[in-house]
Write a protein that holds these residues in place. Structure first.
Motif, short mmCIF file in Angstrom:
data_model
loop_
_atom_site.label_atom_id
_atom_site.label_comp_id
_atom_site.label_asym_id
_atom_site.label_seq_id
_atom_site.Cartn_x
_atom_site.Cartn_y
_atom_site.Cartn_z
N LEU A 1 0.95 -1.18 0.07
CA LEU A 1 -0.08 -0.09 -0.50
C LEU A 1 1.07 1.42 -0.17
CD1 LEU A 1 -2.45 1.34 0.46
CD2 LEU A 1 -2.71 0.97 2.59
N ILE A 2 1.45 1.19 1.06
CA ILE A 2 2.12 2.94 1.55
C ILE A 2 3.54 3.19 0.44
CG2 ILE A 2 3.47 3.68 2.52
CD1 ILE A 2 2.31 2.49 5.34
N ASP A 3 3.76 1.92 -0.24
CA ASP A 3 4.92 2.40 -1.50
C ASP A 3 4.46 2.79 -2.57
OD1 ASP A 3 7.36 0.93 0.43
OD2 ASP A 3 7.42 -0.17 -0.80
N PHE A 4 3.39 2.37 -2.85
CA PHE A 4 2.63 2.54 -3.72
C PHE A 4 2.15 4.03 -4.43
CE2 PHE A 4 2.12 -2.31 -4.41
CZ PHE A 4 2.74 -2.49 -5.59
N PHE A 5 1.23 4.44 -2.81
CA PHE A 5 0.99 5.33 -2.38
C PHE A 5 2.37 7.06 -2.52
CE2 PHE A 5 0.69 9.38 1.23
CZ PHE A 5 -1.21 10.00 0.31
N LEU A 6 3.04 6.22 -2.43
CA LEU A 6 4.07 7.16 -1.59
C LEU A 6 4.60 7.73 -2.95
CD1 LEU A 6 6.09 6.84 0.85
CD2 LEU A 6 4.55 8.15 0.52
N ASN A 7 5.15 6.04 -4.47
CA ASN A 7 5.46 6.33 -5.93
C ASN A 7 4.51 7.50 -6.34
OD1 ASN A 7 7.65 5.84 -7.98
ND2 ASN A 7 5.18 4.54 -8.22
N GLU A 8 3.50 7.80 -6.03
CA GLU A 8 2.33 8.72 -7.15
C GLU A 8 2.10 10.21 -6.33
OE1 GLU A 8 -1.00 7.01 -8.28
OE2 GLU A 8 0.03 5.89 -8.71
#
Length: 296
Positions: A158-165
């Motif tokens: 969840l968090i890694d994908f959120f931060l990437n955006e």
């Protein structure tokens, strides 16, 4: 549930004085180990959120504990040599079961036992974390029903994908960053990203309602003036910081804003500023704009 082998301590260089009660307990432990070791012996319903356990018993400090209900012990435990064809037990404490593995184990249990309704009615879908990627993470990890077992799982899916955006395009997600105020280390931030050219620390928590010193921890990041990532391509590189007005905190409910003064902003314990099910592309753009207008 999987039960590893009990560990019985044997005295070698010293003697232990055991009472009759101690001997009885050790005998019971050995009999239980002989009966259940290396087997699937029961199932239960996880009835609440995970809890921090073991503050008084330092050997067992962990956040992997949760309350259980409807505990059922199988009449015939499923031995490892039988279920090994369905799932391989790894070295970690928890072995995840996906649809194929879970259905295989259910079938084996049904062949040997009267199974409870709890297990009969459980079905796993195809959209499991195992299949999460940059294209489908919203439809899996952002569901209100999505539950994460530990912080590592939350970060990966969840968090890694959120931060990437949410980070600036063309910039890196810096991880495990040692934070310093002058020459003194203040703490280690899980992530630090750039938003509109400003460094923003990010802390990952499985459940912030279990955190008693959250503001003390975020202050270690908002008060720094330089940091150095511990992993990744920028490992050991030093970055200077002028001011950090906000720290983002993410748990399995969503994202929270915490000011440099140690206060929630438009959020609170268990009340994220934006819930994970709201993490559409348009909302992430709104979050970026809100950070820019309110804090930068």
């Amino acid at each position: 549930m999987f039960l590893g082998k009990f560990i019985l301590l044997e005295s070698v260089s010293f003697h232990l004085l055991l009472t009759r009660t101690d001997v009885k307990l050790l005998k019971c432990a050995k009999e239980t180990a002989d009966l259940y070791s290396g087997s699937i012996f029961g199932c239960a319903l996880v009835s609440g959120t995970t809890q921090l356990f073991g503050k008084q018993k330092k050997h067992f400090i962990s956040r992997l504990f949760a309350p259980l209900e409807e505990v059922h012990i199988f009449e015939r435990p499923l031995q490892q040599e039988i279920f090994a064809g369905c799932v391989k037990i790894g070295l970690s404490t928890i072995t995840p079961l996906y649809k194929k593995e879970f259905n295989g184990i259910k079938k084996l249990l049904f062949n040997e036992n009267q199974t409870p309704n709890l297990l009969q009615n459980v079905a796993l879908g195809d959209n499991v974390f195992k299949n999460v990627n940059a294209n489908n993470w919203r439809s899996i990890s952002c569901l209100p029903s999505a539950k994460f077992i530990h912080e590592g799982q939350l970060r990966s899916y969840l968090i890694d994908f959120f931060l990437n955006e949410i980070k600036d395009r063309g910039t890196s997600i810096l991880e495990e960053c040692q934070c310093f105020q002058e020459k003194y280390q203040t703490g280690r931030a899980d992530y630090i990203i750039k938003v509109f050219g400003k460094w923003i620390p990010v802390e990952a928590k499985l459940d912030i309602t279990k955190e008693k010193n959250l503001f003390v921890q975020t202050a270690k990041y908002t008060n720094m003036n330089l940091f150095s990532p511990s992993i990744g391509s920028h490992r050991n590189k030093t970055f200077n910081v002028t001011s950090i007005p906000i720290c983002l905190v993410l748990d399995q409910l969503g994202v929270y804003f915490i000011s440099e003064n140690g206060e929630f902003i438009n959020s609170g314990f268990g009340k994220p500023r934006w819930k994970k099910e709201q993490f559409t592309k348009d909302v992430i753009t709104k979050i970026r704009e809100e950070i820019k207008e309110s804090f930068l």
